[in-house]
Design an enzyme around this catalytic site. Structure first.
Site, mmCIF file in Angstrom:
data_model
loop_
_atom_site.group_PDB
_atom_site.id
_atom_site.type_symbol
_atom_site.label_atom_id
_atom_site.label_comp_id
_atom_site.label_asym_id
_atom_site.label_seq_id
_atom_site.Cartn_x
_atom_site.Cartn_y
_atom_site.Cartn_z
ATOM 1 N N SER A 34 -6.958 4.605 -1.168
ATOM 2 C CA SER A 34 -6.847 3.146 -1.254
ATOM 3 C C SER A 34 -8.185 2.476 -1.535
ATOM 4 O O SER A 34 -8.216 1.324 -1.949
ATOM 5 C CB SER A 34 -6.259 2.574 0.040
ATOM 6 O OG SER A 34 -4.916 2.940 0.148
ATOM 7 N N GLU A 67 -2.059 -7.737 1.893
ATOM 8 C CA GLU A 67 -1.693 -6.322 1.879
ATOM 9 C C GLU A 67 -0.626 -6.006 2.923
ATOM 10 O O GLU A 67 -0.803 -6.304 4.105
ATOM 11 C CB GLU A 67 -2.912 -5.438 2.171
ATOM 12 C CG GLU A 67 -2.557 -3.960 2.077
ATOM 13 C CD GLU A 67 -3.541 -3.016 2.758
ATOM 14 O OE1 GLU A 67 -3.576 -1.847 2.373
ATOM 15 O OE2 GLU A 67 -4.258 -3.446 3.676
ATOM 16 N N ASP A 113 2.102 2.388 3.571
ATOM 17 C CA ASP A 113 1.319 3.624 3.423
ATOM 18 C C ASP A 113 1.138 4.332 4.758
ATOM 19 O O ASP A 113 1.273 5.554 4.844
ATOM 20 C CB ASP A 113 -0.044 3.274 2.828
ATOM 21 C CG ASP A 113 -0.981 4.468 2.765
ATOM 22 O OD1 ASP A 113 -0.780 5.318 1.876
ATOM 23 O OD2 ASP A 113 -1.904 4.558 3.603
ATOM 24 N N HIS A 167 2.613 8.237 5.131
ATOM 25 C CA HIS A 167 1.806 9.428 5.458
ATOM 26 C C HIS A 167 2.515 10.336 6.467
ATOM 27 O O HIS A 167 2.671 11.527 6.212
ATOM 28 C CB HIS A 167 0.428 9.016 5.968
ATOM 29 C CG HIS A 167 -0.556 8.758 4.874
ATOM 30 N ND1 HIS A 167 -1.045 9.762 4.069
ATOM 31 C CD2 HIS A 167 -1.140 7.616 4.448
ATOM 32 C CE1 HIS A 167 -1.891 9.244 3.188
ATOM 33 N NE2 HIS A 167 -1.962 7.944 3.390
ATOM 34 N N ASP A 180 0.836 -1.206 0.000
ATOM 35 C CA ASP A 180 0.000 0.000 0.000
ATOM 36 C C ASP A 180 0.870 1.255 0.000
ATOM 37 O O ASP A 180 1.715 1.434 0.871
ATOM 38 C CB ASP A 180 -0.938 -0.003 1.213
ATOM 39 C CG ASP A 180 -2.145 0.887 0.978
ATOM 40 O OD1 ASP A 180 -1.951 2.091 0.699
ATOM 41 O OD2 ASP A 180 -3.276 0.385 1.050
ATOM 42 N N PHE A 219 -5.645 -9.810 15.274
ATOM 43 C CA PHE A 219 -4.515 -9.794 16.199
ATOM 44 C C PHE A 219 -4.312 -8.457 16.895
ATOM 45 O O PHE A 219 -3.350 -8.276 17.627
ATOM 46 C CB PHE A 219 -3.239 -10.180 15.435
ATOM 47 C CG PHE A 219 -3.409 -11.449 14.641
ATOM 48 C CD1 PHE A 219 -3.375 -12.676 15.279
ATOM 49 C CD2 PHE A 219 -3.658 -11.413 13.276
ATOM 50 C CE1 PHE A 219 -3.551 -13.852 14.569
ATOM 51 C CE2 PHE A 219 -3.840 -12.574 12.553
ATOM 52 C CZ PHE A 219 -3.792 -13.804 13.191
ATOM 53 N N HIS A 254 -1.281 2.782 -5.052
ATOM 54 C CA HIS A 254 -1.000 4.179 -5.403
ATOM 55 C C HIS A 254 0.364 4.467 -4.822
ATOM 56 O O HIS A 254 0.954 3.603 -4.158
ATOM 57 C CB HIS A 254 -2.053 5.131 -4.820
ATOM 58 C CG HIS A 254 -2.151 5.021 -3.331
ATOM 59 N ND1 HIS A 254 -1.215 5.576 -2.482
ATOM 60 C CD2 HIS A 254 -3.034 4.370 -2.529
ATOM 61 C CE1 HIS A 254 -1.529 5.283 -1.243
ATOM 62 N NE2 HIS A 254 -2.624 4.536 -1.227
#
Ligand SMILES: [Zn+2]
Length: 584
Positions: free
Chosen positions: A182, A381, A386, A390, A133, A330, A429
């Protein structure tokens, strides 16, 4: 032509466009949509005026749409005070062809064209789709430098997805905006249809309820409806987060997480592993974010799933020959990244010390799914790349890119004994960020003078990685000079954040975010950087830069050159042969 003449012509044209625009119906799926033959979609016709249902004339290639296959219709005489809406649910078109849908209703008219395509026979039994991601080229390079080492310009080895034979650049923009999130980027991979920011499995219409927008069928649903294959969904984010959710869910708003948890349960996926337990337990129980008393954990158990909550339980259930279905949650929220779990023990690792790694989740998923002789579709994923890009925390993003490489290696090892497996590794992306040199603490002067570029960069001095591919020390004296290019106000420290994920900006007055002063207190030479994003941004943002996809196995040859993200869906369904004998 004289300027005044051009101006009056332009005015006339613009006036004409406005008038036409004002009375044109809107149709979903939108113009230029590509539709998999035999897949389900909702057809929605939105009119600007209130009309009677019988006055709507809708013809598909010259035949009335009520001759189509669909499960039901809904007519809304006046929707949100705007006009009438006609909906056909679960439309299926089996014949491969170009289609023209023409709608006339009183003064309104509209026309869209669709391409309905087939796949030919199946080329592969299993598909494993890895999503890094938000993964950029710089994330990959940083991961390769840290994990594999580089000597005199040569990397000492490669990431597991570096040597895949097929590679493509992916365009990630959505139907509404150059910059995707996303939800709509994964939705394009999972449905072959473009949609808007925050939406998945639906077109963004004028429907008021977020769950009432026109749906398009997902790969997860197609697997369950049209094949005897198994389905697996794995993420180290909340499993209700946009990317894992888009495998099966339909909503205008990715924040409908309770609904998404319900959809994941209803999907009958054989394997669901990740964080986000808060939406699976009833309100009132610890960490619950549900607004009702539904206990999905209990319901998974009742449905015959092995239910696990720790790494040890996961590994045991994955090895147990009797495990046919597996649900693991988890962490109440997003799981912790590998830099924290393996090296720093920060963020929420002290509270949740027994979280599995993405490699262990991938292995357990493959163990369970491969028991189905008909094959499977598995989505894995690496979400935290990601989540760390950020807040401009490149070291944590790099460690999780290494983890993705390790998880892909698990899949490559599986494919050695199961060669009828297509493996795709791709970001959904990208972000900003690139490596500009090496920060060397021994260079004299203020912080920015410690950035060596060109010949002064030399090489960083991260220690040789351990057996799992991770350098065990990240705060070395010669570090990558890794700079993001889209950011809020923040303090640039040029050091890894040893106490927890970087929090670049905090709320100032009103909606404005300011540089988080804690980093200047921790490091007096930190440089204040004025943000280049709007002042209400507190973190960095996604980028429209192309995403780099790599693939190996039967069907991977389809991925090449520049591709739209909807073409990734076509690559998957083509490999699986989900529309094998389309009518011509
Ligand atoms: Zn993001």
């Amino acid at each position: 032509m004289r300027m005044s003449r051009i101006l009056s012509l332009l005015t006339a044209i613009i006036g004409c466009m406005t008038t036409l625009d004002g009375i044109a119906a809107t149709i979903y799926p939108i113009d230029q949509a590509s539709i998999l033959a035999g897949s389900k979609f909702d057809l929605r016709i939105e009119l600007d005026n209130v009309v009677e249902q019988k006055s709507i004339k809708a013809m598909l290639n010259g035949r009335p749409i009520d001759q189509l296959k669909f499960s039901g219709t809904q007519f809304i005489p006046s929707e949100a005070g705007k006009g009438s809406t006609l909906i056909l649910r679960d439309v299926v078109i089996d014949q491969v062809a170009r289609y023209q849908l023409k709608v006339n209703a009183g003064a309104e008219q509209a026309e869209v064209s669709w391409d309905v395509y087939g796949t030919g026979p199946a080329k592969v039994k299993n598909v494993i789709l890895f999503i890094g991601d938000g993964m950029t080229i710089a994330n990959r390079t940083a991961a390769r430098v840290l994990s594999k080492g580089i000597v005199q310009g040569k990397y000492q080895s490669a990431l597991s997805f570096d040597d895949m034979p097929h590679m493509a650049l992916i365009g990630t923009s959505g139907s509404d905006s150059l910059i995707t999130d996303s939800a709509n980027s994964m939705s394009a991979y999972m449905t072959g249809h473009k949609t808007g920011v925050n939406a998945m499995g639906v077109y963004v219409s004028r429907a008021q309820n977020t769950l009432e927008h026109p749906k398009v069928e997902t790969v997860g649903e197609l697997i369950k409806r049209k094949t005897n294959k198994s389905l697996g969904i794995v993420s180290d984010a909340e499993v209700e987060d946009a990317t894992p959710a888009a495998v099966v869910a339909h909503t205008r708003r990715r924040t409908d997480k309770q609904y998404i948890a319900d959809q994941l349960f209803a999907s009958n996926a054989e394997v669901i592993l990740g964080g986000g337990s808060a939406y699976f337990v009833p309100q009132g129980s610890p960490n619950s974010k549900r607004k009702d008393n539904r206990n999905l954990v209990e319901q998974f158990q009742t449905k015959g799933y092995a239910v696990v909550a720790t790494r040890d339980e996961l590994v045991a259930a994955g090895k147990n020959p009797s495990t046919k279905k597996l649900f693991g949650s988890f962490h109440p929220d997003n799981m912790d990244g590998s830099l924290d779990r393996f090296i720093l023990k920060k963020n929420t690792v002290p509270q949740y010390p027994n979280q599995p790694d993405l490699t262990e989740m991938t292995q357990a998923a493959l163990n369970v799914l491969s028991k189905n002789p008909n094959g499977f579709f598995l989505m894995v994923e690496a979400a935290l790349i990601d989540k760390f890009n950020h807040p401009l925390d490149w070291e944590r993003a790099a460690y999780d890119t290494i983890m993705l490489s390790n998880a892909v290696q698990v899949a490559k090892d599986f494919a050695k004994t199961h060669p009828d497996t297509l493996i795709i590794v791709t970001p959904d992306h990208t972000h900003s960020g690139s490596i500009s040199g090496v920060v060397d603490d021994s260079r004299p002067g203020p912080l920015r003078e410690k950035v060596g570029v060109y010949a002064n960069a030399g090489y960083p001095n991260y220690p040789t990685a351990n057996n799992a591919g991770y350098p065990e020390k990240v705060d070395v004296s010669r570090r990558l000079a890794y700079f993001y290019s889209a950011y809020p106000d923040h303090f640039e420290t040029m050091h890894p954040k040893m106490d927890g994920t970087f929090v670049p900006a905090i709320k100032g007055e009103g909606d404005v975010y300011i540089a988080n002063p804690i980093y200047q207190q921790l490091q007096h030479d930190a440089i204040h950087v004025d943000g280049n994003l709007p002042a209400r941004a507190d973190v960095g943002v996604h980028s429209a830069d192309d995403a780099v996809l790599t693939a190996t196995g039967p069907g991977s040859e389809r991925f090449k050159g520049f591709m739209d993200n909807t073409e990734v869906f076509k690559g998957i369904v083509n490999a699986l042969g989900l529309a094998p004998t389309p009518l011509k």
